[in-house]
Enzyme design. Structure first.
Site, PDB file in Angstrom:
ATOM      1  N   TYR A   1      11.117  18.868  -7.775  1.00 54.45           N
ATOM      2  CA  TYR A   1      10.944  19.531  -9.075  1.00 54.45           C
ATOM      3  C   TYR A   1      12.062  19.075 -10.005  1.00 54.45           C
ATOM      4  O   TYR A   1      13.233  19.063  -9.626  1.00 54.45           O
ATOM      5  CB  TYR A   1      10.981  21.052  -8.895  1.00 54.45           C
ATOM      6  CG  TYR A   1      11.002  21.810 -10.206  1.00 54.45           C
ATOM      7  CD1 TYR A   1       9.825  22.073 -10.892  1.00 54.45           C
ATOM      8  CD2 TYR A   1      12.202  22.253 -10.755  1.00 54.45           C
ATOM      9  CE1 TYR A   1       9.837  22.757 -12.102  1.00 54.45           C
ATOM     10  CE2 TYR A   1      12.235  22.940 -11.956  1.00 54.45           C
ATOM     11  CZ  TYR A   1      11.052  23.193 -12.625  1.00 54.45           C
ATOM     12  OH  TYR A   1      11.077  23.869 -13.818  1.00 54.45           O
ATOM     13  N   HIS A   2      11.701  18.734 -11.239  1.00 50.72           N
ATOM     14  CA  HIS A   2      12.664  18.171 -12.194  1.00 50.72           C
ATOM     15  C   HIS A   2      13.207  19.270 -13.108  1.00 50.72           C
ATOM     16  O   HIS A   2      12.489  19.813 -13.941  1.00 50.72           O
ATOM     17  CB  HIS A   2      11.979  17.099 -13.035  1.00 50.72           C
ATOM     18  CG  HIS A   2      12.920  16.116 -13.658  1.00 50.72           C
ATOM     19  ND1 HIS A   2      14.019  16.506 -14.397  1.00 50.72           N
ATOM     20  CD2 HIS A   2      12.939  14.745 -13.649  1.00 50.72           C
ATOM     21  CE1 HIS A   2      14.661  15.437 -14.819  1.00 50.72           C
ATOM     22  NE2 HIS A   2      14.033  14.350 -14.374  1.00 50.72           N
ATOM     23  N   GLY A   3      14.498  19.587 -12.967  1.00 45.86           N
ATOM     24  CA  GLY A   3      15.134  20.563 -13.841  1.00 45.86           C
ATOM     25  C   GLY A   3      15.510  19.955 -15.172  1.00 45.86           C
ATOM     26  O   GLY A   3      15.290  18.758 -15.425  1.00 45.86           O
TER      27      GLY A   3
ATOM     28  N   GLU B   1       8.367  17.540 -17.505  1.00 46.02           N
ATOM     29  CA  GLU B   1       8.684  18.745 -16.737  1.00 46.02           C
ATOM     30  C   GLU B   1      10.116  19.196 -17.000  1.00 46.02           C
ATOM     31  O   GLU B   1      10.398  20.394 -17.097  1.00 46.02           O
ATOM     32  CB  GLU B   1       8.486  18.465 -15.256  1.00 46.02           C
ATOM     33  CG  GLU B   1       8.602  19.690 -14.354  1.00 46.02           C
ATOM     34  CD  GLU B   1       8.151  19.367 -12.946  1.00 46.02           C
ATOM     35  OE1 GLU B   1       6.948  19.528 -12.656  1.00 46.02           O
ATOM     36  OE2 GLU B   1       8.992  18.942 -12.127  1.00 46.02           O
TER      37      GLU B   1
END
Length: 309
Positions: free
Chosen positions: A106-108, A178
């Site tokens: 998951y890309h913060g 994202e």
């Protein structure tokens, strides 16, 4: 009690109140600067890393210094940052395959957690992870040698397949979109991307889902502004402001690998991967995320079972 004593107490209370108000106003005034200071600090870390990469490149050419000293120095630099600022920990290290594999994360807002992960893997397991990044990242001034040393690339199908013959490769299907436009609900924004799944099938490697708890509470974006979303979609300009740098607790969870199956199509593998990553998010992240709660978690004792520190 004399009247002079009463006046003294009244005076002390008044002075105390004035001081409290003064500190409060000072805190409010400095808060915006504090929120911008840490992202600037990260920028400084990037340029320090770039200097280290250039330095060791010159030393390698002129004096034959052992090349991996550069990676080791960079890994220590970022691992220390992660330990001090976010109390960074990794869970589920046993889920990584011994051989090659495709890490999907998951890309913060700022993918520091992924940087901390590859640094920790290198320090503790001597595993180096190649990375697929957006084109604009590679255009960052003065950092070409750094990106080359860290094996960061835009990730064509050919280069990905070559890496996955023997190594780990990290990809975020959500990418910049994202990073900028997901929020404290940790929504996965993958559009219709399935190239990563086809690469995993062609390379015959497992996919390993990875998620970092409190990712969005550390660094947030103003991605909810519709004007900025339209600007990005039209011109692909990542101009969404990022703020924060809150020293929240970060735990990275490595999920169970999705094994290679020759009978699985790319579309089916995308769905499996998305479900696996969403399961990690639902299991380890309270939604919506809360900065205050994430800060308090710095003081909690987490289970040390299956943890790499």
């Amino acid at each position: 009690m004399t009247s002079s004593t009463n006046l003294t107490y009244i005076y002390e209370d008044l002075i105390g109140t004035i001081c409290m108000e003064s500190y409060l106003l000072s805190g409010i005034m400095w808060l915006p600067l504090a929120l911008l200071a840490v992202p600037f600090w990260i920028l400084c870390f990037v340029f320090i890393s770039a200097f280290i990469a250039v330095f060791f490149d010159k030393m390698t050419v002129s004096k034959g210094t052992y090349p991996d000293m550069c990676l080791l120095t960079l890994a220590y630099l970022w691992d220390i940052f992660g330990r001090i600022w976010h109390g960074y920990e990794v869970h589920g290290i046993k889920n990584l395959p011994e051989g090659p594999g495709l890490i999907i994360y998951y890309h913060g807002g700022i993918p520091l957690d992924y940087i901390f992960l590859i640094a920790r893997l290198y320090l503790r397991k001597e595993r180096f992870c190649h990375s697929v990044v957006d084109r604009f990242v590679l255009k960052f001034p003065g950092c070409q040698k750094l990106f080359e040393k860290l094996c960061m690339d835009i990730g064509t199908k050919e280069t990905c397949l070559s890496v996955l013959k023997h190594n780990l490769l990290g990809i975020s299907p959500g990418g910049t979109r994202e990073a900028l436009f997901s929020d404290e609900n940790y929504t996965l924004i993958w559009a219709k991307r399935k190239g990563f799944a086809q690469v995993a099938i062609d390379a015959k490697v497992p996919i390993i889902p990875v998620f970092t708890q409190n990712n969005r509470e550390g660094y947030r974006t103003l991605g909810k502004l519709s004007a900025l979303q339209k600007l990005y979609e039209k011109y692909r300009m990542p101009v969404v402001p990022i703020y924060g740098g809150f020293p929240v607790k970060w735990n990275t969870y490595i999920g169970e690998p999705i094994p290679y199956d020759p009978n699985t199509t790319a579309e089916e593998l995308v769905k499996k991967t998305k479900n696996a990553l969403q399961t990690l998010i639902d299991k380890h992240q309270k939604q919506p995320g809360c900065i205050g709660r994430a800060l308090l978690e710095r003081f909690y004792n987490h289970s040390r079972k299956d943890k790499l520190t």
